[in-house]
Scaffold this motif. Structure first.
Motif, mmCIF file in Angstrom:
data_model
loop_
_atom_site.group_PDB
_atom_site.id
_atom_site.type_symbol
_atom_site.label_atom_id
_atom_site.label_comp_id
_atom_site.label_asym_id
_atom_site.label_seq_id
_atom_site.Cartn_x
_atom_site.Cartn_y
_atom_site.Cartn_z
ATOM 1 N N VAL A 7 21.814 -1.552 9.492
ATOM 2 C CA VAL A 7 22.571 -2.745 9.867
ATOM 3 C C VAL A 7 23.128 -2.628 11.276
ATOM 4 O O VAL A 7 24.160 -3.165 11.597
ATOM 5 C CB VAL A 7 23.725 -3.015 8.868
ATOM 6 C CG1 VAL A 7 23.140 -3.365 7.515
ATOM 7 C CG2 VAL A 7 24.660 -1.832 8.778
ATOM 8 N N ALA A 10 23.784 -6.277 13.227
ATOM 9 C CA ALA A 10 24.100 -7.244 12.181
ATOM 10 C C ALA A 10 25.597 -7.453 12.165
ATOM 11 O O ALA A 10 26.334 -6.689 12.724
ATOM 12 C CB ALA A 10 23.627 -6.738 10.824
ATOM 13 N N HIS A 11 26.029 -8.472 11.560
ATOM 14 C CA HIS A 11 27.429 -8.797 11.369
ATOM 15 C C HIS A 11 27.488 -10.104 10.609
ATOM 16 O O HIS A 11 26.639 -10.390 9.770
ATOM 17 C CB HIS A 11 28.171 -8.920 12.704
ATOM 18 C CG HIS A 11 28.626 -7.603 13.278
ATOM 19 N ND1 HIS A 11 28.639 -6.433 12.568
ATOM 20 C CD2 HIS A 11 29.117 -7.280 14.512
ATOM 21 C CE1 HIS A 11 29.093 -5.455 13.329
ATOM 22 N NE2 HIS A 11 29.392 -5.938 14.517
ATOM 23 N N HIS A 58 24.348 -9.230 6.743
ATOM 24 C CA HIS A 58 24.393 -8.027 5.919
ATOM 25 C C HIS A 58 23.961 -8.389 4.500
ATOM 26 O O HIS A 58 24.287 -9.474 4.018
ATOM 27 C CB HIS A 58 25.813 -7.463 5.883
ATOM 28 C CG HIS A 58 26.200 -6.734 7.128
ATOM 29 N ND1 HIS A 58 25.916 -5.415 7.343
ATOM 30 C CD2 HIS A 58 26.857 -7.161 8.242
ATOM 31 C CE1 HIS A 58 26.373 -5.054 8.531
ATOM 32 N NE2 HIS A 58 26.954 -6.096 9.108
ATOM 33 N N ASP A 131 29.795 -1.985 7.800
ATOM 34 C CA ASP A 131 29.993 -1.316 9.083
ATOM 35 C C ASP A 131 31.382 -1.605 9.645
ATOM 36 O O ASP A 131 31.576 -1.748 10.846
ATOM 37 C CB ASP A 131 28.885 -1.669 10.089
ATOM 38 C CG ASP A 131 28.752 -3.174 10.309
ATOM 39 O OD1 ASP A 131 29.518 -3.935 9.669
ATOM 40 O OD2 ASP A 131 27.912 -3.589 11.114
ATOM 41 N N LEU A 134 35.241 -6.972 10.086
ATOM 42 C CA LEU A 134 34.885 -7.878 11.181
ATOM 43 C C LEU A 134 35.727 -9.139 11.075
ATOM 44 O O LEU A 134 36.066 -9.565 9.963
ATOM 45 C CB LEU A 134 33.400 -8.235 11.088
ATOM 46 C CG LEU A 134 32.436 -7.049 11.016
ATOM 47 C CD1 LEU A 134 31.033 -7.524 10.670
ATOM 48 C CD2 LEU A 134 32.450 -6.275 12.328
HETATM 49 CU CU LIG Z 1 27.581 -5.734 11.012
#
Ligand SMILES: [Cu+2]
Length: 218
Positions: A7, A10-11, A58, A131, A134
């Protein structure tokens, strides 16, 4: 750990209401995706009967939302009430699937006194896809009897179930490897799954794990 490697790029992206500024991937781990101040061109948003929409990059993730009722909330503390509790409009839930995801929100039901016709409110979305946390923010002005334009999409890319996040669990990607086959309980008729999912995200109380992590940032 291996899931983290998949990932890298990615977000998530807030689709509606529109965020403070263009998505900046590298800044998304920070307050409001790096946009410290509220914008002048606020989006009109219904006091009741609204929805929010995101795009997830994700495969397995958690989402919740907090709000501030001050004109220019420039830090996490501005999203807390007088007792230091985050004001939530979207209780944390976890689900699976990349792509669009839409959730009904009813700000009036928050019971916060600042939620009323004409109020300027900032919604901050807290997302964790494995990760780290966010953030994206949307500055809105509330309007009673306002209907979101039908041209604005409210769709779910998958029929995966949304599960309320327990107040004692901090969601982590390490728990996403399927211990049993598939992602479970999304077996119902797809025509009803979307509304069930959207409703499921509503009746839940907050997630101490995620909010605790934000408090640590203050
Ligand atoms: Cu991400």
């Amino acid at each position: 750990m291996t899931s983290l490697l998949t990932v890298v790029s990615a977000h998530f992206q807030l689709q509606y209401p529109p965020p403070r500024g263009d998505f900046v991937e590298d800044d998304e781990p920070t307050f409001c995706d790096g946009y410290a101040n509220s914008v002048a061109n606020r989006t009109t948003f219904p006091t009741s009967g609204g929805f929010i929409s995101i795009n997830s990059e994700h495969p397995s993730w958690t989402l919740g939302g907090i709000f501030a009722t001050v004109q220019n909330p420039a830090n996490f503390a501005a999203f807390q009430d007088g007792k230091g509790n985050f004001q939530q409009f979207l209780p944390f839930f976890s689900t699976t699937g990349e792509g669009s995801f839409c959730v009904d929100v009813d700000l009036a039901k928050s019971g916060i006194s600042g939620i009323q016709n004409g109020a300027n409110v900032t919604l901050q979305f807290v997302f964790d896809g494995g990760d780290g946390q966010l953030y994206q923010c949307a500055d809105v002005t509330l309007a009673d009897n306002f209907t979101i334009a039908t041209s604005i999409s409210c769709k779910n890319a998958t029929d995966a179930a949304a599960t309320p996040v327990s107040t004692s669990v901090a969601p982590r990607a390490t728990s996403t490897s399927p211990s049993s086959s598939g992602s479970g309980s999304a077996a119902g008729p797809s025509s009803t799954n979307n509304s069930a999912m959207r409703n499921a995200a509503m009746g839940v109380s907050g997630a101490a794990g995620l909010l605790g992590a934000m408090i640590a940032l203050l």
